[in-house]
Write a protein that holds these residues in place. Sequence first.
Motif, short mmCIF file in Angstrom:
data_model
loop_
_atom_site.label_atom_id
_atom_site.label_comp_id
_atom_site.label_asym_id
_atom_site.label_seq_id
_atom_site.Cartn_x
_atom_site.Cartn_y
_atom_site.Cartn_z
N UNK A 1 5.44 -4.75 0.90
CA UNK A 1 6.23 -3.52 0.97
C UNK A 1 5.29 -2.35 0.85
N UNK A 2 5.18 -1.57 1.91
CA UNK A 2 4.27 -0.43 1.92
C UNK A 2 5.04 0.86 2.20
N UNK A 3 4.41 1.97 1.87
CA UNK A 3 5.04 3.28 2.00
C UNK A 3 4.06 4.22 2.68
N UNK A 4 4.55 4.95 3.68
CA UNK A 4 3.71 5.85 4.46
C UNK A 4 4.07 7.31 4.15
N UNK A 5 3.06 8.08 3.78
CA UNK A 5 3.23 9.49 3.45
C UNK A 5 2.44 10.34 4.41
N UNK A 6 2.84 11.62 4.50
CA UNK A 6 2.12 12.55 5.36
C UNK A 6 2.12 13.93 4.71
N UNK A 7 1.23 14.78 5.20
CA UNK A 7 1.13 16.13 4.66
C UNK A 7 2.41 16.93 4.79
N UNK B 1 -7.50 6.58 3.37
CA UNK B 1 -6.11 6.45 3.82
C UNK B 1 -5.15 5.93 2.79
N UNK B 2 -5.61 5.57 1.59
CA UNK B 2 -4.73 5.09 0.53
C UNK B 2 -4.41 6.19 -0.46
N UNK B 3 -3.17 6.25 -0.90
CA UNK B 3 -2.70 7.30 -1.81
C UNK B 3 -2.57 6.73 -3.21
N UNK B 4 -3.27 7.31 -4.16
CA UNK B 4 -3.23 6.85 -5.55
C UNK B 4 -2.07 7.48 -6.30
N UNK B 5 -1.78 6.91 -7.49
CA UNK B 5 -0.81 7.46 -8.44
C UNK B 5 0.62 7.50 -7.90
N UNK B 6 0.97 6.51 -7.11
CA UNK B 6 2.36 6.33 -6.68
C UNK B 6 2.99 5.28 -7.59
N UNK B 7 4.10 5.62 -8.21
CA UNK B 7 4.81 4.69 -9.09
C UNK B 7 5.81 3.92 -8.25
N UNK B 8 5.66 2.60 -8.18
CA UNK B 8 6.55 1.75 -7.39
C UNK B 8 7.29 0.80 -8.34
N UNK C 1 6.26 9.81 -5.99
CA UNK C 1 5.00 10.57 -6.03
C UNK C 1 5.31 12.00 -6.41
N UNK C 2 4.42 12.59 -7.21
CA UNK C 2 4.71 13.91 -7.79
C UNK C 2 4.80 15.03 -6.78
N UNK C 3 4.20 14.88 -5.61
CA UNK C 3 4.27 15.92 -4.57
C UNK C 3 5.13 15.52 -3.39
N UNK C 4 5.26 14.22 -3.12
CA UNK C 4 5.92 13.74 -1.92
C UNK C 4 7.32 13.19 -2.16
N UNK C 5 7.78 13.17 -3.42
CA UNK C 5 9.13 12.73 -3.71
C UNK C 5 9.26 11.22 -3.73
N UNK D 1 0.83 -1.19 0.00
CA UNK D 1 0.00 0.00 0.00
C UNK D 1 0.87 1.25 0.00
N UNK D 2 0.34 2.30 -0.58
CA UNK D 2 0.84 3.64 -0.33
C UNK D 2 -0.19 4.30 0.59
N UNK D 3 0.23 4.57 1.83
CA UNK D 3 -0.69 5.08 2.85
C UNK D 3 -0.46 6.56 3.09
N UNK D 4 -1.56 7.28 3.30
CA UNK D 4 -1.46 8.66 3.77
C UNK D 4 -1.79 8.62 5.25
N UNK D 5 -0.76 8.79 6.09
CA UNK D 5 -0.90 8.46 7.51
C UNK D 5 -0.97 9.64 8.45
#
Length: 288
Positions: free
Chosen positions: A254-260, A98-105, A234-238, A57-61
Motif C-alpha cells: 500500500x503506497x501513497x503518492x503526494x505532489x507539490x 522521491x520518498x517522503x519521510x514523516x508520514x504516519x500510516x 502528513x503535516x502539510x499534505x493532509x 512507500x510514501x512517494x513525492x511524485x
Amino acid sequence: MRSHFWNRSAALLAVAAMAACGGGGGGSSEGAADDAGEAAPAAAAVDPSTVGTISGMANFTGGMVPTMEAIDMSTEADCAAGYGADGPMAQNVLVSNGGLANVFVYLSEGVSGAPAASGAAALDQVNCRYTPHVLGVQSGQDIEISNSDNLLHNINATPTENRGFNISQPRAGITSTQRFAVAEVMVPVRCDVHGWMQAYIGVVDHPYFAVTGADGSYSIANVPAGDYTMTAWHEEFGTMTTNVTVTAGGTAEASFDYSGEMMGADVPMGEALVIEHGTNRIRVERTQ
C-alpha cells in the motif's frame, strides 16, 4: 493560520490548568494524565500463522519539492553547533530520492481485538529539536519524554480528544512519562521556549501503524489476515486513504503518492495553546 483570544476568565482558568500540569524538577517525573488510566489489557495472543505484513512507500511524485526554511538558532549556540555549516532546517517536508519521510500510516478501519502495546515509546529533545518529528503510539501506551539538551524546554501537547499537558524540563537527563487514553490523529506538540520546536503524535487503539523513514518506506508486521482501510497523514499534505487486503503469511503493498500541488491541504490536528508573556493572554492557534 487563524487565531482568536479567550475572554479573561477563560484565560485565567486555562493558566491554572496548565500550571497544575507543569513539572520537572528532579531527575525524572511521572506525569501521566489522571484520566488516562491504565494501559488497555492485552487481547488474546495473535496466532502467527494467521498474520501478514503491510509495506509500502510514501512517494513525492510531482512538482517542485517545497523549499524548507532555515531555523534561526542563534540564541542557542550549543544547539546550532549540532547541525554543521548548513545549519538546521524545518522538517515539514523531507524528500529523498522521491520518498517522503514523516508520514504516519495506520489502519483506520477493520481492526478488532488488537493486542496492547508492549514497552514505551520515546520522544527526545536533541539540539533543540524533537526526535522523532512524528511519533506513533497506541492508546494507553507510555510515552517517555526526555531532554538531552542542557537547557530549558517545555513540552506543550494540545490534543482535542485527550487531556493535554504542559510540562517543563529545565536540564538534561530529565524524563517524564505521559500517555493518551483514546485514539487521536494528530496531537501537536510544541516547545513554547523555542518556537521552532514542533512534533506530532499519532494515537491509535491498536499496534498497526508506522511512520515512513527517510527514504519514504514503512512496514507494519503481524497484521491479522483481513480487509482494512489504511490512512496516511502528513503535516502539510493532509490525509489519504486506501484499501488493503492482508493474507496469512503474505505481504500486502500500500503506497501513497503526494505532489507539490497538495501543499497546504486541510490537516486534522488539535489546537495549540500559546501563552503571550507580558500580556497575560492565551491564544488558541488553529493550523488550517
